[in-house]
Design a protein around this motif. Sequence first.
Motif, PDB file in Angstrom:
ATOM      1  N   PHE A  26       0.810  -1.208   0.000  1.00 57.42           N
ATOM      2  CA  PHE A  26       0.000   0.000   0.000  1.00 57.42           C
ATOM      3  C   PHE A  26       0.848   1.265   0.000  1.00 57.42           C
ATOM      4  CE2 PHE A  26      -4.694  -0.487   0.740  1.00 57.42           C
ATOM      5  CZ  PHE A  26      -4.749  -1.725   0.130  1.00 57.42           C
ATOM      6  N   ALA A  27       1.979   1.239   0.654  1.00 50.37           N
ATOM      7  CA  ALA A  27       2.843   2.427   0.704  1.00 50.37           C
ATOM      8  C   ALA A  27       3.289   2.822  -0.705  1.00 50.37           C
ATOM      9  CB  ALA A  27       4.039   2.174   1.601  1.00 50.37           C
ATOM     10  N   THR A  28       3.624   1.856  -1.527  1.00 53.13           N
ATOM     11  CA  THR A  28       4.048   2.124  -2.899  1.00 53.13           C
ATOM     12  C   THR A  28       2.903   2.714  -3.711  1.00 53.13           C
ATOM     13  OG1 THR A  28       5.632   0.301  -2.768  1.00 53.13           O
ATOM     14  CG2 THR A  28       5.062   1.083  -4.963  1.00 53.13           C
ATOM     15  N   LEU A  29       1.716   2.141  -3.579  1.00 53.18           N
ATOM     16  CA  LEU A  29       0.544   2.664  -4.293  1.00 53.18           C
ATOM     17  C   LEU A  29       0.196   4.072  -3.822  1.00 53.18           C
ATOM     18  CD1 LEU A  29      -1.815  -0.458  -4.413  1.00 53.18           C
ATOM     19  CD2 LEU A  29      -0.591   0.599  -6.318  1.00 53.18           C
ATOM     20  N   GLU A  30       0.222   4.283  -2.509  1.00 52.23           N
ATOM     21  CA  GLU A  30      -0.079   5.603  -1.958  1.00 52.23           C
ATOM     22  C   GLU A  30       0.881   6.651  -2.503  1.00 52.23           C
ATOM     23  OE1 GLU A  30       0.262   4.793   2.206  1.00 52.23           O
ATOM     24  OE2 GLU A  30      -1.813   4.083   2.368  1.00 52.23           O
ATOM     25  N   LEU A  31       2.165   6.322  -2.520  1.00 50.56           N
ATOM     26  CA  LEU A  31       3.181   7.245  -3.013  1.00 50.56           C
ATOM     27  C   LEU A  31       2.977   7.551  -4.494  1.00 50.56           C
ATOM     28  CD1 LEU A  31       5.755   8.877  -2.455  1.00 50.56           C
ATOM     29  CD2 LEU A  31       7.066   6.817  -3.033  1.00 50.56           C
ATOM     30  N   ASP A  32       2.682   6.534  -5.283  1.00 48.18           N
ATOM     31  CA  ASP A  32       2.478   6.710  -6.715  1.00 48.18           C
ATOM     32  C   ASP A  32       1.279   7.623  -6.993  1.00 48.18           C
ATOM     33  OD1 ASP A  32       3.208   5.976  -9.480  1.00 48.18           O
ATOM     34  OD2 ASP A  32       1.250   4.966  -9.489  1.00 48.18           O
ATOM     35  N   ILE A  33       0.174   7.399  -6.309  1.00 47.53           N
ATOM     36  CA  ILE A  33      -1.029   8.217  -6.506  1.00 47.53           C
ATOM     37  C   ILE A  33      -0.771   9.642  -6.021  1.00 47.53           C
ATOM     38  CG2 ILE A  33      -3.453   8.517  -5.874  1.00 47.53           C
ATOM     39  CD1 ILE A  33      -3.554   5.408  -5.541  1.00 47.53           C
ATOM     40  N   THR A  34      -0.158   9.784  -4.866  1.00 50.64           N
ATOM     41  CA  THR A  34       0.124  11.108  -4.308  1.00 50.64           C
ATOM     42  C   THR A  34       1.027  11.916  -5.228  1.00 50.64           C
ATOM     43  OG1 THR A  34      -0.185  10.339  -2.035  1.00 50.64           O
ATOM     44  CG2 THR A  34       1.142  12.319  -2.336  1.00 50.64           C
ATOM     45  N   GLN A  35       2.059  11.280  -5.787  1.00 49.84           N
ATOM     46  CA  GLN A  35       2.963  11.987  -6.703  1.00 49.84           C
ATOM     47  C   GLN A  35       2.236  12.437  -7.968  1.00 49.84           C
ATOM     48  OE1 GLN A  35       6.187   9.146  -7.132  1.00 49.84           O
ATOM     49  NE2 GLN A  35       7.376  10.124  -5.503  1.00 49.84           N
ATOM     50  N   LEU A  36       1.290  11.628  -8.437  1.00 51.23           N
ATOM     51  CA  LEU A  36       0.509  11.994  -9.618  1.00 51.23           C
ATOM     52  C   LEU A  36      -0.371  13.208  -9.311  1.00 51.23           C
ATOM     53  CD1 LEU A  36       0.192  10.884 -12.513  1.00 51.23           C
ATOM     54  CD2 LEU A  36      -1.839   9.683 -11.712  1.00 51.23           C
ATOM     55  N   VAL A  37      -1.007  13.211  -8.140  1.00 53.47           N
ATOM     56  CA  VAL A  37      -1.833  14.353  -7.719  1.00 53.47           C
ATOM     57  C   VAL A  37      -0.959  15.604  -7.594  1.00 53.47           C
ATOM     58  CG1 VAL A  37      -3.246  15.303  -5.843  1.00 53.47           C
ATOM     59  CG2 VAL A  37      -3.595  12.935  -6.579  1.00 53.47           C
ATOM     60  N   ASP A  38       0.208  15.475  -6.972  1.00 52.91           N
ATOM     61  CA  ASP A  38       1.121  16.609  -6.814  1.00 52.91           C
ATOM     62  C   ASP A  38       1.512  17.194  -8.169  1.00 52.91           C
ATOM     63  OD1 ASP A  38       1.045  16.096  -4.105  1.00 52.91           O
ATOM     64  OD2 ASP A  38       3.087  15.312  -3.978  1.00 52.91           O
ATOM     65  N   LYS A  39       1.847  16.330  -9.100  1.00 53.25           N
ATOM     66  CA  LYS A  39       2.286  16.764 -10.432  1.00 53.25           C
ATOM     67  C   LYS A  39       1.178  17.529 -11.152  1.00 53.25           C
ATOM     68  CE  LYS A  39       3.491  14.844 -14.912  1.00 53.25           C
ATOM     69  NZ  LYS A  39       3.190  13.691 -15.733  1.00 53.25           N
ATOM     70  N   LEU A  40      -0.039  16.977 -11.137  1.00 52.57           N
ATOM     71  CA  LEU A  40      -1.129  17.609 -11.881  1.00 52.57           C
ATOM     72  C   LEU A  40      -1.597  18.900 -11.220  1.00 52.57           C
ATOM     73  CD1 LEU A  40      -2.801  17.288 -14.442  1.00 52.57           C
ATOM     74  CD2 LEU A  40      -4.539  16.139 -13.081  1.00 52.57           C
ATOM     75  N   THR A  41      -1.694  18.933  -9.903  1.00 49.58           N
ATOM     76  CA  THR A  41      -2.134  20.171  -9.235  1.00 49.58           C
ATOM     77  C   THR A  41      -1.116  21.289  -9.436  1.00 49.58           C
ATOM     78  OG1 THR A  41      -1.256  19.378  -7.105  1.00 49.58           O
ATOM     79  CG2 THR A  41      -3.606  19.037  -7.521  1.00 49.58           C
ATOM     80  N   THR A  42       0.159  20.949  -9.442  1.00 49.26           N
ATOM     81  CA  THR A  42       1.198  21.955  -9.696  1.00 49.26           C
ATOM     82  C   THR A  42       1.074  22.491 -11.119  1.00 49.26           C
ATOM     83  OG1 THR A  42       2.686  20.916  -8.100  1.00 49.26           O
ATOM     84  CG2 THR A  42       3.693  22.390  -9.720  1.00 49.26           C
TER      85      THR A  42
END
Length: 188
Positions: A158-174
Motif C-alpha cells: 500500500f505504501a508504494t501505491l499511496e506514493l504513486d497516486i500522491t505523486q501523480l496528484v502533486d504533479k497535476l495540481t502543480t
Amino acid sequence: MKLLIPILLSTLLLTACASYEPTHVGLNPTLGAVKLQTEADFPVMVDTIDTREASFVVRFNEEGKAPRLVSASEPVRQQLEKLFRNGMNKAGYVIDPAARNSVQFQLNYLLADVTDSTFSFESKTRLVINVLAKNSQQEFTKSYNANGYLKGSLSPDFATLELDITQLVDKLTTEILNDEELHQFIQR
C-alpha cells in the motif's frame, strides 16, 4: 514441547499479518512550486468539488475474484480543496467568497487500477481534474489529465501505491496552479 508452543504462536501471528488487507489508502498530496501570478491581491472565489461516479481510489483485480475496492482514508475533495486554496494564495490571490471572478476545481476521475497476478502486479492510475473559471462576461473550461504506471514483483504494498497516486496528484495540481492561460483569464 517447550519449543513447539513458540513455533505455533509465531506461525499463527505471521499468518494473521499476511492475511491483513488494509481497507483505506492514505493520500498526502503536497503543494508544489507555485509561481507568483499577481501582486495586486486579486480577489477570487475558489471552490473544489468531487464529480466522480465512485468514491474508491484503488481497484484490485485478481483473476477469478470480484474486484476489491479501496477508498482514501480522508476525502480527496477536502485534500484538494486545501491544496488549491493554498496554491491560489501562493500565486498572489486573495480567496474571497464574494469575489466577482471564480475558479472551480472539479475532481472528475481518480483511480488506480491494479492487476494482481501470482508473481507480479501492474498499476495504471488515471487522474482528471476539470477547471471552470468565470468572470463577469465569460467562462473558461479546461481539462487536465495525468497517467501513472507502476509494475513490480509479487503483490503491491500500500505504501508504494499511496506514493504513486500522491505523486501523480502533486504533479497535476502543480501544473494546474502554474497554468498561465488560466491565470490570464482569472485576472480579466
